[in-house]
Design an enzyme around this catalytic site. Structure first.
Site, PDB file in Angstrom:
ATOM      1  N   CYS A 205       0.813  -1.221   0.000  1.00 42.42           N
ATOM      2  CA  CYS A 205       0.000   0.000   0.000  1.00 42.42           C
ATOM      3  C   CYS A 205       0.846   1.270   0.000  1.00 42.42           C
ATOM      4  CB  CYS A 205      -0.977   0.002   1.169  1.00 42.42           C
ATOM      5  SG  CYS A 205      -0.233   0.107   2.806  1.00 42.42           S
ATOM      6  N   HIS A 257      -2.812   1.170   6.796  1.00 40.42           N
ATOM      7  CA  HIS A 257      -3.152   1.062   5.368  1.00 40.42           C
ATOM      8  C   HIS A 257      -3.468   2.445   4.815  1.00 40.42           C
ATOM      9  CE1 HIS A 257      -4.099  -1.302   1.829  1.00 40.42           C
ATOM     10  NE2 HIS A 257      -5.218  -0.616   1.668  1.00 40.42           N
ATOM     11  N   HIS A 269      -6.075   1.533  -4.159  1.00 38.66           N
ATOM     12  CA  HIS A 269      -5.050   1.124  -3.201  1.00 38.66           C
ATOM     13  C   HIS A 269      -4.495  -0.245  -3.558  1.00 38.66           C
ATOM     14  CE1 HIS A 269      -7.758  -1.752  -0.835  1.00 38.66           C
ATOM     15  NE2 HIS A 269      -8.521  -1.253  -1.787  1.00 38.66           N
TER      16      HIS A 269
END
Length: 299
Positions: A205, A257, A269
Site C-alpha cells: 500500500c 493502510h 489502493h
C-alpha cells in the site's frame, strides 16, 4: 382422525416455511471467507452475481476476505429470482451526474445517456478526451456535482487531532499533479500485491503511494503508511481526488493502510489481491477510516 392429522402436518409445514423465510430475511450481510467467489456466494444464497454486484455497487468481480456483502434485499426466496430484463428507448438522462468507472470513455458515457461527447466536454470544462476513474461528470447543463463524503469529512479517532488542517483545495499546479497521480494510479490496477514492493512488478500500500506520486513529479521518500501519516502531510477536511486516505487496525494496530482518494467515496489502493478500487463507505473500510491528508509539497 385422518383429517385432523393432515391439518397438523399442514400447520407445521406453514410454521417451518415462515421460520426459514424469516431466517432468510435476517441474513442481510455475508462476510467473505477465504476461497469465496461471487459465483460461489450467489449460488449458496440463491441469488445472481449481478444482484450481489448491484446491491454492493461493485463494478467488477473482485472481492476480498472479510469484506461485508449485502446479500438479501429479498424478504423471501421468491424475490431472489432474477428479474426479467426489460428494454427501454434511450432518452435524455434523469441522472444529473455520472461517476467514471473502469472502462468508461466519453463516447461510451455519451451513448449511455443519449447526449453528445461535445456536450459532456462543455458541461465539465474538459478540453480533451481524457477522463479518470472516480471523476464525477455532469450529464446535463444544470447538474451540480455533489459535495460527497460529508459523513467522512470530520473523521476523528484515537490517533488524536491533527496539528495541521486545511479546508482549501489544491492550487492549479497541485490539481495538475493530482490529475497525473490518479492517471498513473489507474494504470497500476491489477498489479499484484508484494510486501515491500514499490514498482509495477509488485506493490504494497505505501509502495503504491511512493511510486504513483514520484511518477507524477512529487519526490517523496519510501516510507510506511504510519510514516506518511505522521510525516510531512496536512489533514484535509474536504478531500479531493488525489488526496491520501488512511485506515487503522487492518493487519496491525494503529495506522496500517492507505490509498489515493478518487472522489464519490471511492479510493484506489494496493490490497491483498493487488491494486484495486474500493469504497470507504463499505463496512470494513468505514469502521477503520482515520481520515484524509495531503503531502505538504502539494500546494
Amino acid at each position: 382422525m385422518l383429517k385432523s392429522k393432515k391439518l397438523r402436518i399442514l400447520a407445521l409445514s406453514t410454521i417451518a416455511t415462515s421460520f426459514f423465510a424469516i431466517q432468510n430475511a435476517e441474513a442481510a450481510t455475508y462476510t467473505v471467507q477465504k476461497g469465496d467467489t461471487l459465483s460461489k456466494i450467489a449460488q449458496n444464497h440463491q441469488v445472481t452475481i449481478q444482484d450481489i454486484k448491484k446491491w454492493n455497487n461493485l463494478s467488477k468481480d473482485t472481492i476480498y476476505v472479510a469484506q461485508k456483502l449485502e446479500i438479501t434485499k429479498q424478504a423471501t426466496a421468491e424475490t431472489g429470482k432474477p428479474s426479467k430484463p426489460t428494454t427501454t428507448t434511450p432518452s435524455k438522462p434523469s441522472t444529473a451526474v455520472h461517476t467514471v468507472a473502469k472502462g468508461d470513455t466519453l463516447s461510451k458515457i455519451a451513448k449511455q445517456y443519449n447526449v453528445t461527447i461535445k456536450e459532456i466536454k462543455e458541461w465539465n470544462g474538459i478540453e480533451n478526451d481524457t477522463i479518470y476513474i472516480g471523476q464525477v461528470l455532469k450529464i446535463s447543463p444544470v447538474a451540480v456535482v455533489p459535495e460527497d463524503d460529508t459523513v467522512h469529512n470530520n473523521v476523528t479517532t484515537d490517533t488524536g487531532t491533527p496539528s495541521k488542517v486545511t479546508t482549501k483545495d489544491p492550487t492549479a499546479n497541485g490539481q495538475a499533479i493530482y490529475k497525473k497521480t490518479v492517471e498513473v494510479a489507474n494504470t497500476l490496477i491489477g498489479t499484484p500485491y508484494l510486501y515491500g514492493g514499490n514498482t509495477p512488478e509488485g506493490l504494497d500500500c505505501s509502495g503504491f503511494i511512493y511510486y504513483a506520486f514520484n511518477q507524477s513529479g512529487v519526490k517523496i521518500a519510501r516510507d510506511s503508511s504510519e510514516g506518511y501519516f505522521n510525516g510531512n502531510t496536512t489533514h484535509v477536511k474536504n478531500p479531493v481526488p488525489g488526496d491520501l486516505v488512511f485506515f487503522e487496525n487492518t493487519y496491525k494496530e494503529g495506522i496500517s493502510h492507505m490509498g489515493i482518494y478518487l472522489g464519490n467515496n471511492k479510493f484506489i489502493h494496493a490490497g491483498t489481491d493487488g491494486v484495486e478500487l474500493s469504497d470507504v463507505t463499505y463496512s470494513y473500510w468505514s469502521t477503520r477510516l482515520v481520515g484524509y491528508k495531503r503531502f505538504d509539497t502539494v500546494k
